[in-house]
Design a protein around this motif. Structure first.
Motif, PDB file in Angstrom:
ATOM      1  N   ASP A  60       0.814  -1.208   0.000  1.00  0.00           N
ATOM      2  CA  ASP A  60       0.000   0.000   0.000  1.00  0.00           C
ATOM      3  C   ASP A  60       0.853   1.266   0.000  1.00  0.00           C
ATOM      4  O   ASP A  60       0.563   2.212  -0.730  1.00  0.00           O
ATOM      5  N   GLU A  61       1.894   1.278   0.799  1.00  0.00           N
ATOM      6  CA  GLU A  61       2.770   2.455   0.855  1.00  0.00           C
ATOM      7  C   GLU A  61       3.535   2.615  -0.466  1.00  0.00           C
ATOM      8  O   GLU A  61       3.718   3.727  -0.955  1.00  0.00           O
ATOM      9  N   GLN A 100       1.447   4.206  -3.199  1.00  0.00           N
ATOM     10  CA  GLN A 100       1.357   5.665  -3.054  1.00  0.00           C
ATOM     11  C   GLN A 100       2.596   6.363  -3.605  1.00  0.00           C
ATOM     12  O   GLN A 100       2.527   7.517  -4.014  1.00  0.00           O
TER      13      GLN A 100
END
Length: 183
Positions: free
Chosen positions: A53-54, A57
């Protein structure tokens, strides 16, 4: 970026500890939360999901990816960067996660796989029971890294889960510089 990785791992840790406390409360004895086991497959999934998820981004594609169904690619987890025409430009992060194995010989096989990656960031996650065992393993990994004649600089993060402390311990260093430095 290494400091950010540590922060993400601490967030994974804190979420796991909170879940352990909730399970103990549901079983009627909140004071026994430390006896709740954070199982290795759960640790692996949580770490991969956080980094997936990071990384998304930041514009990286992860393998494995539970969003796309892509499986592992060379390492337990990687971030890959592609150009506008979908050509692979680089592997930014290579990670090995070995939470179920506490045999140093087996751990070394996976740890040294990271040496072969040209990723700028390399992360090795493992576990032992005590802080002393985690520390001894880290020293062993660092000594091994010092002996490897890398041609590509990289930053390495060692992340050891102590089952008795219920927390991650960290050591990081740079590979490929004239002298390996431990921070």
């Amino acid at each position: 970026m290494i400091e950010q990785f540590k922060q993400w791992l601490l967030e994974v840790q804190d979420a796991a500890l909170e879940e352990k406390k909730e399970k103990a409360e549901k079983q009627g004895d909140a004071s026994q939360w430390k006896k709740q086991i954070w199982k290795s497959p759960e640790k692996n999934r949580a770490i991969k999901a956080k980094f997936r998820d990071e990384g998304a981004q930041l514009g990286y594609r992860s393998r494995p990816s539970y969003k796309t169904g892509a499986r592992e690619w060379l390492y337990d987890f990687v971030w890959r960067k592609f150009d506008d025409e979908n050509h692979l430009q680089e592997v930014v992060l290579a990670m090995e996660i070995e939470m179920s194995d506490r045999n140093m010989r087996s751990l070394m096989l996976d740890f040294t796989k990271l040496f072969q990656s040209d990723a700028s960031y390399k992360v090795f996650v493992f576990q032992f029971k005590t802080e002393d065992e985690v520390g001894a393993a880290m020293e062993h990994f660092i000594q091994s890294a010092q002996r490897y004649k890398t041609k590509i600089p990289a930053q390495m993060l060692l992340c050891g889960w102590s089952t008795s402390l219920n927390r991650f311990l960290f050591s990081d260093f740079k590979m490929g510089s004239p002298a390996l430095t431990v921070e």
